[in-house]
Structure formats: structure tokens, C-alpha cells
Enzyme design. Sequence first.
Site, short mmCIF file in Angstrom:
data_model
loop_
_atom_site.label_atom_id
_atom_site.label_comp_id
_atom_site.label_asym_id
_atom_site.label_seq_id
_atom_site.Cartn_x
_atom_site.Cartn_y
_atom_site.Cartn_z
CB THR A 27 20.73 50.72 -29.40
OG1 THR A 27 20.28 49.75 -27.93
CG2 THR A 27 22.75 50.46 -29.23
CB ILE A 83 18.25 43.14 -20.28
CG1 ILE A 83 18.82 41.75 -20.66
CG2 ILE A 83 16.68 43.35 -20.59
CD1 ILE A 83 18.73 41.68 -21.58
CE LYS A 84 17.85 52.40 -22.95
NZ LYS A 84 18.23 53.12 -24.23
CB VAL A 85 12.96 46.10 -18.58
CG1 VAL A 85 14.36 45.48 -18.59
CG2 VAL A 85 13.54 46.87 -17.26
#
Length: 215
Positions: A27, A83-85
Site C-alpha cells: 500500500t 515498514i515501507k520507508v
Amino acid sequence: MQLFIDSANISEIKEVSNLGLIKGVTTNPTLISKTNSSIDETIRNISSIVDGPISIEVTKDTYNEMLEQALNFYKINPRNIVIKVPMTYDGLKLCRELSNQGIKTNITLCFSVSQALLAMESKATYVSLFIGRLLDDNQDAFEILNNIVKIKHIYNFQTEIISASIRNVKQVEKCAQYASDIVTIPYQVLKDMITNSLTDKGIIKFKEDALKIVK
């Protein structure tokens, strides 16, 4: 190669999960903004459907703010949350810290071999190469993907390569040819992968011939 769905739409995710082909979900803030849910609620809703990696992007600016937000997201579903960073100085720093804590990470907005190399050196679980946006910029996205795959195998990096920003079926096929570990695809592209005009014609023909069979 695994297929993920790139969506925050719960009905879409439910539908494709029933096929058993989708192994994870990605997402981003844009996708979530199209729903009527908060990020936390989105995490909970998707987690109730998919037992696989679920990438949720941090939206804060500073390292400390991103770290706090990341840990809060992770607590909602420690089993599956990734966790998208962002591919930034603080993003790479955050990736390293989260990885050291055993939290899965996805470095996003990657557009070059050098950026992917930094993500892999930072122990990212995944790195997302934006194929569609590279092609929009008249860059050879698949040559970049090919070189990233080569570097991964030469140096035995464990980071998995996600081909993202996919616009059509042909791009999915090319990503498979160039050995992307994962392709994350929009709902409509997945639907387009299933259909073919020759298949439709064949089904009609078989139905017509079935009526001719002596009973």
C-alpha cells in the site's frame, strides 16, 4: 516469482485473495487516501484477510518521527507488517535500525542501481523498483532491474526485489523474464492477466460444439 497486490481497497483484496495467487499486499498513502479508513484501520482490515507481508508506508518527516510511527504500525500486526520507508538518508538510517530490531522493511521509491545497492546494504527485506515511472521518464527500467538482480546474486544479498508501479500485463511478463523476486500489481492488471480474447473465443466455440454432442 511471487505476486503481490498493490491496493488498499478491501473488496479488491478479498476478491483476489480467494484465488490463492496473491502472497502479499503493498500500500501507499495515495492508495489509502482513496478509502474511508485510517492507516491503522487499513492495517487491521487487510490483516484480517491476508496472512502474508503487508507493506505500510511511514508518512512522517524526521527520523525520530518515522521510527515512532513505524513501531506503532508494527505493533498492530508483528507477524506480517512490513515498514515501507523512503529512499532518503533518514529512510536508510531507519531501515537499518528496524532491521536490527527484526522488523521487516521495504525501501520504496527506488529508481536506480545505486539506490537499490544502498537498500541491500542497509539490510532491507525488500526494495521496490518503480518500473512504470522509470518508463514514463524514458529510462530503460528493465535494464536497471536486470543489473540490480545481477548485483544481488553476485554479492548474495538477501533483499528481495519488488517490481512496482506496474501499468499493464506486458510489464508483469517482462519483470518475470528479468527475474524480479516479486511483482506488485494493481487489481485491474491482475484481472487483465486472466483474460485473453482467444480464450473467450475458445470458450464460445466449445460451448457451441457441446450442444452438438449426442445425448
